[in-house]
Design a protein around this motif. Sequence first.
Motif, PDB file in Angstrom:
ATOM      1  N   ASN A   2       0.822  -1.190   0.000  1.00  0.00           N
ATOM      2  CA  ASN A   2       0.000   0.000   0.000  1.00  0.00           C
ATOM      3  C   ASN A   2       0.866   1.254   0.000  1.00  0.00           C
ATOM      4  OD1 ASN A   2       0.409  -1.267   2.698  1.00  0.00           O
ATOM      5  ND2 ASN A   2      -0.139   0.774   3.366  1.00  0.00           N
ATOM      6  N   LYS A   4       0.864   3.883   1.948  1.00  0.00           N
ATOM      7  CA  LYS A   4       1.322   4.318   3.265  1.00  0.00           C
ATOM      8  C   LYS A   4       1.257   3.155   4.239  1.00  0.00           C
ATOM      9  CE  LYS A   4       0.509   7.577   7.037  1.00  0.00           C
ATOM     10  NZ  LYS A   4       0.669   6.531   8.075  1.00  0.00           N
ATOM     11  N   THR A   6       1.210   1.674   7.817  1.00  0.00           N
ATOM     12  CA  THR A   6       0.796   2.130   9.134  1.00  0.00           C
ATOM     13  C   THR A   6       1.194   1.098  10.175  1.00  0.00           C
ATOM     14  OG1 THR A   6      -1.085   3.332   8.194  1.00  0.00           O
ATOM     15  CG2 THR A   6      -1.215   2.789  10.535  1.00  0.00           C
ATOM     16  N   THR A 188      -6.121   4.286   5.700  1.00  0.00           N
ATOM     17  CA  THR A 188      -4.883   3.645   5.249  1.00  0.00           C
ATOM     18  C   THR A 188      -4.960   2.140   5.447  1.00  0.00           C
ATOM     19  OG1 THR A 188      -3.714   3.837   7.378  1.00  0.00           O
ATOM     20  CG2 THR A 188      -3.562   5.709   5.857  1.00  0.00           C
TER      21      THR A 188
END
Length: 375
Positions: A2, A4, A6, A188
Amino acid sequence: MNAKMTRVAIIGNTHRNLGAACAADLCMGGHEVHYALYPDQSAQLADLREHGGFEVQGEARHLFWRRLGFARLAGIHDSPEGALAQAEVVLLDIPVPMLKERFAALLPALPKGVVVHVQSHGYWPVARLLPILQSSGRNDIILTEAAVPTSVAALEGHVLKAQGLRRSIEIGAFPASRTDEAVSRLRTLFPDMVAATSILQTGLESMNLQVHPAMSLLGIALLEQASARGEKVAIYQDCNVPSAGRLADGLDAERMRVCAAYGVRQRPIVAAIDTYYGTSGTGAYEAMTNCEVYQNFGFFPPTSWSSWEEIDVPYAIVPLVRLAEKAGLQAPLHRALAEIFGALLRMDPWAASPALEDMSLGGSRDEVVARLVNS
């Protein structure tokens, strides 16, 4: 991978496997997932440590990141504190009656500015946690909830089978003024999450409040007969009968009148099922009959109705009655459910339920709206 990554701490895993499902799915999405289990879940902990993560099976369409295979966890912890370090988002999968106690124990270790999302079917989780948060002075934390959790999954050892995914889940936050910030961070992880107006909306739209009671009440004879034979029951198929649907529709109309009194969107059960699962129907019975996820649910222990209602009554049904009366309305069907289930479960529903004052729902109708919607 992805866009970003997290850092996520997932705390606990109840019998619905919400914690495990999110941990596996988010690993497959490239996030850094730290997974912590409580001592009563030690058998799962040992299996995970042996393998290092989850083997994800089922259908990829039932996962946010649409990937099957091995999901290696960044951390496997036997206490929450190790998982919480530097977390940007914390997901809680904790039994409803234990939520306040376990959240209070987590609070000192929660990182500054973290988003804490409660994975449950409603039950006013943020409203119940607010007194703890506010007494601690931790106004940096954003608490979030939804009317439904994200996933449906089965777990055996370290093998997780994806069985369903709810779409377009709406997130209520406290303070409400930070909802967009919280949703941005949660997206996210879960890309199609959207903002609700407040935790007043998500609390009044609890899907278990809408789906469980009518089906449970009208199915008790069938369920007890199955129990006597030592059999399990396909509850969502066998107990979803036209009469249960009519009762569910009546209960839903009553709930929507309460929503209107508090200025909350009035979305009927049929529209909610369609949003989360994609289905059609002119009432609750048809909507559930036409819903692939509900129809794919397998067999349940015949005592499931009692374990459901032991939670639904004090944490969903009774609060709705009390909120109705605060607004000058009557909720006779929900009040009757509370009394009937109370008799069947040998509990005083009104004494067993948290007071509205203990759920940040005390004061007048206008004070509740100001506290939860205009915060």
